[in-house]
Design a protein around this motif. Structure first.
Motif, PDB file in Angstrom:
ATOM      1  N   ARG A 124       8.393  15.255 -43.142  1.00  0.00           N
ATOM      2  CA  ARG A 124       7.477  14.125 -43.237  1.00  0.00           C
ATOM      3  C   ARG A 124       6.392  14.431 -44.267  1.00  0.00           C
TER       4      ARG A 124
ATOM      5  N   ARG B  33      19.493   9.898 -45.272  1.00  0.00           N
ATOM      6  CA  ARG B  33      20.455   8.799 -45.328  1.00  0.00           C
ATOM      7  C   ARG B  33      21.839   9.331 -45.689  1.00  0.00           C
TER       8      ARG B  33
ATOM      9  N   LEU C  82      11.675   0.243 -40.093  1.00  0.00           N
ATOM     10  CA  LEU C  82      12.163   1.615 -40.196  1.00  0.00           C
ATOM     11  C   LEU C  82      11.561   2.367 -41.366  1.00  0.00           C
ATOM     12  N   GLU C  83      11.011   1.643 -42.340  1.00  0.00           N
ATOM     13  CA  GLU C  83      10.515   2.267 -43.564  1.00  0.00           C
ATOM     14  C   GLU C  83       9.006   2.462 -43.582  1.00  0.00           C
TER      15      GLU C  83
ATOM     16  N   SER D  48      18.265   7.208 -40.537  1.00  0.00           N
ATOM     17  CA  SER D  48      17.174   8.122 -40.841  1.00  0.00           C
ATOM     18  C   SER D  48      16.583   7.840 -42.215  1.00  0.00           C
ATOM     19  N   ARG D  49      15.265   7.832 -42.312  1.00  0.00           N
ATOM     20  CA  ARG D  49      14.597   7.695 -43.623  1.00  0.00           C
ATOM     21  C   ARG D  49      14.781   8.940 -44.457  1.00  0.00           C
ATOM     22  N   ARG D  50      14.929  10.082 -43.801  1.00  0.00           N
ATOM     23  CA  ARG D  50      14.844  11.360 -44.504  1.00  0.00           C
ATOM     24  C   ARG D  50      16.190  12.038 -44.708  1.00  0.00           C
TER      25      ARG D  50
ATOM     26  N   ARG E 245       7.087   6.783 -34.471  1.00  0.00           N
ATOM     27  CA  ARG E 245       7.469   5.392 -34.738  1.00  0.00           C
ATOM     28  C   ARG E 245       7.726   4.577 -33.472  1.00  0.00           C
TER      29      ARG E 245
ATOM     30  N   GLU F 119      13.968  14.909 -40.059  1.00  0.00           N
ATOM     31  CA  GLU F 119      13.095  13.943 -39.393  1.00  0.00           C
ATOM     32  C   GLU F 119      11.810  14.593 -38.886  1.00  0.00           C
TER      33      GLU F 119
ATOM     34  N   THR G 295      13.797  -4.128 -42.997  1.00  0.00           N
ATOM     35  CA  THR G 295      13.726  -2.672 -43.097  1.00  0.00           C
ATOM     36  C   THR G 295      12.314  -2.128 -42.933  1.00  0.00           C
TER      37      THR G 295
END
Length: 218
Positions: free
Chosen positions: A77, A164, A129-130, A160-162, A49, A73, A126
């Protein structure tokens, strides 16, 4: 989703990561936990990212404040839930990696991308980040713009997306000192071993994910 910043000053919000803070990384076992990645990503495809790219070359290092976030993270994925309702992590993905702790040796200034106000300060929402892997070319471009408007920033931190609501971060190698991190050798687990895989599975259990080395029973 704005793809080009407006022609007005960007004022990123910053915070200080203090010396002594502990970070976790899920990294290649062949490289020390403190190593920054020196290889720039392609301007448009692949990579991560907020990696450095050809038009803004900087070494980069991703980390998290908790071991589970570091694992999630890196390993979770695009891992779907299987028929049994869990997410099996391919052994080939995990076996070459280690989960290790490092300690921050100096105060580091990070751009905050945690709250909606933080994102608004860099003219984003967002999406930054998303967005999935197919948008990483754009997110890397935006990181370059943030770096340009925050010349004293040594990295960025976000949710973190993975895992939260916990946070992940990236450090910019060109703006940190010679040794911004120091390894904590007693807290390192090679995931390619039964001991390391067992420790990873203990951590991954709340996220319904697991590693299954050859010869290990579920």
């Amino acid at each position: 989703m704005r793809q080009v910043p407006p022609d007005v000053p960007m004022r990123p919000v910053t915070t200080v990561l203090p010396a002594g803070a502990e970070l976790w990384r899920c990294h290649a076992t062949s490289r020390p936990v403190t190593d920054f990645n020196p290889v720039p990503s392609h301007r448009h495809v692949g990579g991560g990212r907020f990696d450095g790219a050809d038009d803004d070359r900087y070494r980069f290092l991703y980390a998290a404040f908790e071991p589970l976030t570091a694992l999630a993270e890196t390993l979770l994925r695009d891992i779907p839930y299987g028929e049994t309702g869990v997410r099996p992590v391919p052994w080939v993905t995990a076996s070459s990696r280690s989960l290790s702790k490092a300690r921050v040796t100096e105060d580091l200034r990070l751009v905050r991308l945690v709250s909606q106000a933080d994102l608004a300060a860099v003219f984003q929402d967002t999406w930054l980040l998303e967005g999935g892997d197919d948008r990483y070319g754009l997110t890397r471009y935006w990181a370059q713009e943030i770096r340009r408007h925050a010349p004293d920033a040594q990295g960025m931190v976000w949710q973190s997306r993975r895992n939260r609501p916990h946070h992940a971060l990236v450090l910019f190698g060109d703006r940190c000192g010679d040794e911004p991190l120091k390894a904590v050798p007693e807290d390192s687990y090679a995931l390619g071993t039964f001991e390391g895989a067992e420790r990873a599975n203990q951590l991954l259990a709340p996220l319904r994910a697991f590693l299954l080395p050859p010869g290990m029973r579920t």
